[in-house]
Design a protein around this motif. Structure first.
Motif, PDB file in Angstrom:
ATOM      1  N   ARG A 115       0.907  -1.179  -0.028  1.00  0.00           N
ATOM      2  CA  ARG A 115       0.024   0.028   0.144  1.00  0.00           C
ATOM      3  C   ARG A 115       0.713   1.306  -0.101  1.00  0.00           C
ATOM      4  O   ARG A 115       0.334   2.262  -0.730  1.00  0.00           O
ATOM      5  CB  ARG A 115      -0.937   0.043   1.117  1.00  0.00           C
ATOM      6  CG  ARG A 115      -1.878   0.968   1.267  1.00  0.00           C
ATOM      7  CD  ARG A 115      -2.804   1.122   2.447  1.00  0.00           C
ATOM      8  NE  ARG A 115      -2.160   1.396   3.641  1.00  0.00           N
ATOM      9  CZ  ARG A 115      -1.593   2.763   4.112  1.00  0.00           C
ATOM     10  NH1 ARG A 115      -2.301   3.794   3.446  1.00  0.00           N
ATOM     11  NH2 ARG A 115      -1.091   3.052   5.124  1.00  0.00           N
ATOM     12  N   THR A 116       1.774   1.190   0.677  1.00  0.00           N
ATOM     13  CA  THR A 116       2.799   2.320   0.806  1.00  0.00           C
ATOM     14  C   THR A 116       4.099   2.465   0.140  1.00  0.00           C
ATOM     15  O   THR A 116       4.696   3.380   0.123  1.00  0.00           O
ATOM     16  CB  THR A 116       2.984   2.700   2.423  1.00  0.00           C
ATOM     17  OG1 THR A 116       4.124   1.452   2.795  1.00  0.00           O
ATOM     18  CG2 THR A 116       1.919   2.806   3.223  1.00  0.00           C
ATOM     19  N   GLY A 117       4.522   1.434  -0.583  1.00  0.00           N
ATOM     20  CA  GLY A 117       5.813   1.383  -1.256  1.00  0.00           C
ATOM     21  C   GLY A 117       5.748   1.465  -2.818  1.00  0.00           C
ATOM     22  O   GLY A 117       4.344   1.246  -3.487  1.00  0.00           O
ATOM     23  N   GLY A 118       6.708   0.988  -3.271  1.00  0.00           N
ATOM     24  CA  GLY A 118       6.804   1.079  -4.954  1.00  0.00           C
ATOM     25  C   GLY A 118       6.202  -0.137  -5.380  1.00  0.00           C
ATOM     26  O   GLY A 118       6.247  -1.064  -4.675  1.00  0.00           O
ATOM     27  N   ILE A 119       6.046  -0.286  -6.862  1.00  0.00           N
ATOM     28  CA  ILE A 119       5.557  -1.259  -7.273  1.00  0.00           C
ATOM     29  C   ILE A 119       6.314  -2.576  -7.204  1.00  0.00           C
ATOM     30  O   ILE A 119       5.963  -3.560  -7.039  1.00  0.00           O
ATOM     31  CB  ILE A 119       5.369  -0.868  -8.754  1.00  0.00           C
ATOM     32  CG1 ILE A 119       4.655  -2.298  -9.448  1.00  0.00           C
ATOM     33  CG2 ILE A 119       6.479  -0.857  -9.442  1.00  0.00           C
ATOM     34  CD1 ILE A 119       4.113  -1.938 -10.782  1.00  0.00           C
ATOM     35  N   PHE A 120       7.721  -2.341  -6.954  1.00  0.00           N
ATOM     36  CA  PHE A 120       8.695  -3.410  -6.720  1.00  0.00           C
ATOM     37  C   PHE A 120       9.057  -3.789  -5.542  1.00  0.00           C
ATOM     38  O   PHE A 120       9.806  -4.986  -5.361  1.00  0.00           O
ATOM     39  CB  PHE A 120       9.831  -3.051  -7.908  1.00  0.00           C
ATOM     40  CG  PHE A 120       9.822  -2.940  -9.297  1.00  0.00           C
ATOM     41  CD1 PHE A 120       9.302  -4.363  -9.944  1.00  0.00           C
ATOM     42  CD2 PHE A 120       9.922  -1.673  -9.985  1.00  0.00           C
ATOM     43  CE1 PHE A 120       9.090  -4.025 -11.306  1.00  0.00           C
ATOM     44  CE2 PHE A 120       9.767  -1.654 -11.230  1.00  0.00           C
ATOM     45  CZ  PHE A 120       9.305  -2.980 -11.900  1.00  0.00           C
ATOM     46  N   PHE A 121       8.612  -3.083  -4.575  1.00  0.00           N
ATOM     47  CA  PHE A 121       9.045  -3.245  -3.044  1.00  0.00           C
ATOM     48  C   PHE A 121       8.574  -4.298  -2.602  1.00  0.00           C
ATOM     49  O   PHE A 121       9.342  -4.847  -1.947  1.00  0.00           O
ATOM     50  CB  PHE A 121       8.833  -2.029  -2.417  1.00  0.00           C
ATOM     51  CG  PHE A 121       9.564  -1.845  -1.198  1.00  0.00           C
ATOM     52  CD1 PHE A 121      10.904  -2.175  -1.134  1.00  0.00           C
ATOM     53  CD2 PHE A 121       8.853  -1.522   0.215  1.00  0.00           C
ATOM     54  CE1 PHE A 121      11.708  -1.964   0.318  1.00  0.00           C
ATOM     55  CE2 PHE A 121       9.415  -1.522   1.360  1.00  0.00           C
ATOM     56  CZ  PHE A 121      10.979  -1.677   1.356  1.00  0.00           C
ATOM     57  N   PRO A 122       7.383  -4.865  -2.712  1.00  0.00           N
ATOM     58  CA  PRO A 122       6.838  -5.887  -2.202  1.00  0.00           C
ATOM     59  C   PRO A 122       7.855  -7.197  -2.315  1.00  0.00           C
ATOM     60  O   PRO A 122       8.090  -7.928  -1.718  1.00  0.00           O
ATOM     61  CB  PRO A 122       5.326  -5.912  -2.564  1.00  0.00           C
ATOM     62  CG  PRO A 122       4.996  -4.736  -3.002  1.00  0.00           C
ATOM     63  CD  PRO A 122       5.912  -4.005  -3.478  1.00  0.00           C
ATOM     64  N   ALA A 123       8.166  -7.423  -3.698  1.00  0.00           N
ATOM     65  CA  ALA A 123       9.126  -8.439  -3.933  1.00  0.00           C
ATOM     66  C   ALA A 123      10.381  -8.389  -3.440  1.00  0.00           C
ATOM     67  O   ALA A 123      10.802  -9.329  -2.843  1.00  0.00           O
ATOM     68  CB  ALA A 123       9.312  -8.576  -5.350  1.00  0.00           C
ATOM     69  N   ASN A 124      10.737  -7.068  -3.453  1.00  0.00           N
ATOM     70  CA  ASN A 124      12.239  -6.870  -2.732  1.00  0.00           C
ATOM     71  C   ASN A 124      12.077  -7.149  -1.245  1.00  0.00           C
ATOM     72  O   ASN A 124      13.043  -7.654  -0.642  1.00  0.00           O
ATOM     73  CB  ASN A 124      12.523  -5.647  -3.165  1.00  0.00           C
ATOM     74  CG  ASN A 124      13.055  -5.225  -4.440  1.00  0.00           C
ATOM     75  OD1 ASN A 124      13.332  -6.178  -5.152  1.00  0.00           O
ATOM     76  ND2 ASN A 124      12.799  -3.984  -5.130  1.00  0.00           N
ATOM     77  N   TRP A 125      10.921  -6.596  -0.638  1.00  0.00           N
ATOM     78  CA  TRP A 125      10.958  -6.979   0.831  1.00  0.00           C
ATOM     79  C   TRP A 125      11.065  -8.531   1.114  1.00  0.00           C
ATOM     80  O   TRP A 125      11.681  -8.833   1.997  1.00  0.00           O
ATOM     81  CB  TRP A 125       9.513  -6.388   1.276  1.00  0.00           C
ATOM     82  CG  TRP A 125       9.213  -6.616   2.550  1.00  0.00           C
ATOM     83  CD1 TRP A 125       8.448  -7.600   3.166  1.00  0.00           C
ATOM     84  CD2 TRP A 125       9.395  -5.810   3.745  1.00  0.00           C
ATOM     85  NE1 TRP A 125       8.229  -7.523   4.448  1.00  0.00           N
ATOM     86  CE2 TRP A 125       8.851  -6.588   4.864  1.00  0.00           C
ATOM     87  CE3 TRP A 125      10.289  -4.605   4.177  1.00  0.00           C
ATOM     88  CZ2 TRP A 125       8.762  -5.648   6.158  1.00  0.00           C
ATOM     89  CZ3 TRP A 125      10.316  -3.948   5.584  1.00  0.00           C
ATOM     90  CH2 TRP A 125       9.491  -4.685   6.216  1.00  0.00           C
ATOM     91  N   LEU A 126      10.006  -9.117   0.527  1.00  0.00           N
ATOM     92  CA  LEU A 126       9.983 -10.690   0.642  1.00  0.00           C
ATOM     93  C   LEU A 126      11.526 -11.428   0.242  1.00  0.00           C
ATOM     94  O   LEU A 126      11.703 -12.195   1.017  1.00  0.00           O
ATOM     95  CB  LEU A 126       8.891 -11.147  -0.261  1.00  0.00           C
ATOM     96  CG  LEU A 126       7.600 -10.796   0.038  1.00  0.00           C
ATOM     97  CD1 LEU A 126       6.515 -11.303  -1.282  1.00  0.00           C
ATOM     98  CD2 LEU A 126       7.167 -11.609   1.309  1.00  0.00           C
ATOM     99  N   ASN A 127      12.092 -10.877  -0.800  1.00  0.00           N
ATOM    100  CA  ASN A 127      13.442 -11.590  -0.967  1.00  0.00           C
ATOM    101  C   ASN A 127      14.148 -11.242   0.186  1.00  0.00           C
ATOM    102  O   ASN A 127      15.071 -12.133   0.689  1.00  0.00           O
ATOM    103  CB  ASN A 127      13.781 -10.901  -2.245  1.00  0.00           C
ATOM    104  CG  ASN A 127      13.168 -11.643  -3.576  1.00  0.00           C
ATOM    105  OD1 ASN A 127      12.639 -12.529  -3.483  1.00  0.00           O
ATOM    106  ND2 ASN A 127      13.241 -10.873  -4.630  1.00  0.00           N
ATOM    107  N   ALA A 128      14.199 -10.071   0.613  1.00  0.00           N
ATOM    108  CA  ALA A 128      14.923  -9.544   1.819  1.00  0.00           C
ATOM    109  C   ALA A 128      14.765 -10.226   3.118  1.00  0.00           C
ATOM    110  O   ALA A 128      15.574 -10.943   3.982  1.00  0.00           O
ATOM    111  CB  ALA A 128      15.029  -8.033   2.068  1.00  0.00           C
TER     112      ALA A 128
END
Length: 258
Positions: A201-214
């Motif tokens: 909801r609050t991040g960029g379009i690619f951030f959910p995937a980057n968050w999960l990978n991290a």
């Protein structure tokens, strides 16, 4: 799931050391490191010897760089850690960039906790760009060996204001979830997955995937596997696109049988 990662990695390593085509060798590197990520901690330590050897002796320059960069940010065996430490101290390797040395310093500070402040101090002094220094000051806090500090940093990422520079936030989350701190950091898994809707909801379009990978990439323990499967089971009505991202990031955990 019919080939054990140890056997697969041995085969890929044999092929790699006899391959001189840069394109094929780079592909083999990808296969090799994918298998490395599925090894348990003790087997990772064993195979780090081979990765370091390949990083020094392979005839293809790009392969030496890929492997040296990977080992320098993931090694767990004491002998490998000391080898990487000597490379970092020398600070002279044409295959590595200053960002590579910075990432190396983050990892060394984590796996050499008695020297973490000295390592970070030396690396920060090497940085001349103000933006690099700002990123370093934000990210390097995750190297602190104090578990209470680590927990506070993780909780701080739940506040969107502390994720305003998303690459920095993702790198901090990666360091907090490093394999060197498993299983103590398994406690972040449920909380990190719970935050995903807010991240979207609050991040960029690619951030959910980057968050999960991290959050998930470096976890390999049976407990981590159980926690991810448990969370998925508890959320049967979760939005499908996000659940697919979770399954993709956790594939190395989910593919194993209970």
């Amino acid at each position: 799931n019919r080939i054990k990662p140890e056997a697969y990695m041995q085969a890929m390593n044999t092929f790699l050391m006899n391959e001189e085509s840069p394109l094929v060798a780079s592909t083999l590197c990808s296969y090799l490191l994918s298998a490395y990520g599925e090894l348990d901690t003790e087997n990772k330590k064993i195979f780090e010897y081979y990765l370091l050897n390949d990083a020094q002796k392979h005839p293809v320059k790009s392969v030496r760089r890929i492997l040296k960069k990977h080992v320098s940010q993931s090694c767990l065996a004491p002998s490998a850690i000391e080898s990487v430490y000597e490379i970092w101290k020398a600070h002279h390797d044409s295959l590595l960039t200053e960002q590579d040395f910075t990432d190396m310093a983050y990892h060394l500070a984590i796996v050499k906790p008695s020297e973490w402040q000295d390592i970070l101090q030396v690396q920060r002094a090497r940085l001349t760009n103000i933006d690099e220094q700002r990123a370093f000051d934000y990210i390097s806090r995750a190297c602190n060996p104090d578990r209470g500090i680590q927990q506070k940093l993780f909780e701080s990422l739940m506040n969107k204001d502390n994720r305003s520079v998303e690459p920095w936030a993702a790198k901090m989350l990666t360091l907090l979830n490093t394999a060197a701190r498993e299983p103590q950091n398994n406690g972040y898994i449920h909380r990190g997955l719970d935050a995903l809707l807010e991240i979207q909801r609050t991040g960029g379009i690619f951030f959910p995937a980057n968050w999960l990978n991290a959050l998930l990439d470096q976890h390999c323990s049976p407990e981590a596997r159980r926690l991810v499967k448990e969370w998925i089971k508890q959320h049967p009505d979760y939005p499908e696109p996000l659940m697919n991202k979770i399954r993709q990031s956790a594939y190395h955990l989910l593919r194993h049988q209970p």
